[in-house]
Design a protein around this motif. Structure first.
Motif: not given
Length: 358
Positions: A256-273, A348-358
């Motif tokens: 991923p580009s630097e921009r995409l990488g930063d955005a993905a980490i932000a989404v993951a952090a929000s999901r963990v929170e 759960e790596p094989h779970s269904d995906l659902e909409p999420c936000m950063p």
């Protein structure tokens, strides 16, 4: 008294034309009758000496046979020599012709002329665009080391340098209409193994697809590193040695580009929170829960603009360090701008995906 005179009568003479000549030695009288004398050959001139007759019928054929035999020996010994010389000349011409063809082939590859090389030795398979060979580090120290020819077939051993390796290959050839053509090509298949399994890579500005093998000529190639708004592609350089029986495995990376990488980490952090706020969140089972400062990994890139990634959240201390992951998907527009995100369940790596936000 008168004394009578006695006069001798004149001696009778024969006309010269009627005087018979004494018979010569070895000759039959001219008056011999063949009907009376059986030794007389009526086909032979009676004035011809019989010794001459013997010489004519017995000695002359012997002499002619001797002369003919000598001529035959001379001709018989010279004809094979001429044929052998002609065979040697033709063999030399065939060897020189195949050597010249092989040298032109090596020079074409070293000069980056893929079209000429393919015309001399056709390529079986899907040849890479000619631009790829022009962008490669060319082979050097090319030479034709040996040539073996028959009437219409031959083989030639060639040598060349690829990077630091000295290569030697034997090529087959066939002769038609007085010209040689190589039937073995130095192009070999190159199989691209991209990280996401679908994205091709660029070599010399030419895309090498990951869905099929392409044929590349000997040389050292570099994978173009391309950075876009969403992805970065690249890989290590590789060499093609020209062995027709081998294939080159090309492993490339898509990040991923630097921009995409930063955005993905932000989404993951929000999901963990969000998960930690729930009593049944599995994150509480881990002693290490932190998003490491590493780039997310690309799983797959779809042509329709969807990119699947995985983000490492932490380590499972209880299981000896098993990774805790979160799968994400980003949907982009035609300009590679993120439109929306989809998230899977934590751990759960094989779970269904659902909409999420950063």
């Amino acid at each position: 008294m008168l004394t009578p005179e006695f006069v001798m009568p004149p001696e009778a003479t024969e006309p010269p034309s009627t005087r018979a000549a004494p018979p010569a030695r070895g000759r039959q009288p001219a008056t011999s009758d063949p009907a009376v004398d059986p030794t007389v050959d009526p086909t032979v001139d009676p004035t011809v000496d019989r010794d001459d007759i013997v010489l004519t019928h017995e000695r002359r054929p012997w002499r002619q046979l001797v002369i003919a035999a000598l001529v035959g020996v001379l001709l018989g010994s010279s004809v094979p020599a001429v044929l052998q010389q002609a065979d040697r000349t033709a063999a030399v011409e065939r060897v020189d012709g195949l050597r010249s063809t092989a040298q032109r082939y090596l020079d074409a590859i070293a000069g980056g002329d893929a079209a000429l090389a393919t015309a001399i030795a056709p390529v079986e398979g899907d040849p890479a665009p000619a631009q790829a060979l022009r962008a490669a580090e060319p082979i050097t120290a090319v030479e034709v080391s040996s040539v073996v020819v028959d009437e219409q077939a031959g083989s030639v051993e060639v040598r060349y340098q690829v990077g630091s390796a000295r290569e030697r290959q034997t090529l087959s050839a066939e002769r038609a209409a007085g010209a040689w053509r190589l039937t073995t090509s130095l192009a070999e298949p190159v199989v691209v193994h991209a990280t996401d399994g679908s994205t091709g890579v660029l070599v010399g500005g030419v895309e090498l697809p990951s869905s099929r093998a392409v044929m590349l000529y000997p040389g050292r190639y570099e994978v173009d590193r391309v950075s876009g708004p969403m992805l970065r592609t690249g890989g290590e350089g590789f060499e093609v040695d020209g062995d027709p029986a081998s294939s080159t495995e090309l492993h490339t990376s898509v990040e991923p580009s630097e921009r995409l990488g930063d955005a993905a980490i932000a989404v993951a952090a929000s999901r963990v929170e969000s998960c930690e706020a729930q009593p049944a969140c599995p994150i509480g089972q881990y002693t290490v829960v932190a998003i490491p400062p590493v780039a997310p990994e690309i799983l797959r890139v779809d042509p329709d603009g969807a990119t699947d990634l995985v983000v490492v959240l932490g380590l499972d201390a209880a299981s000896g360090g098993r990774r805790q992951e979160l799968q994400l998907r980003v949907i982009t527009d035609g300009a590679d701008a993120p439109l929306r995100w989809e998230c899977g369940a934590i751990d759960e790596p094989h779970s269904d995906l659902e909409p999420c936000m950063p």
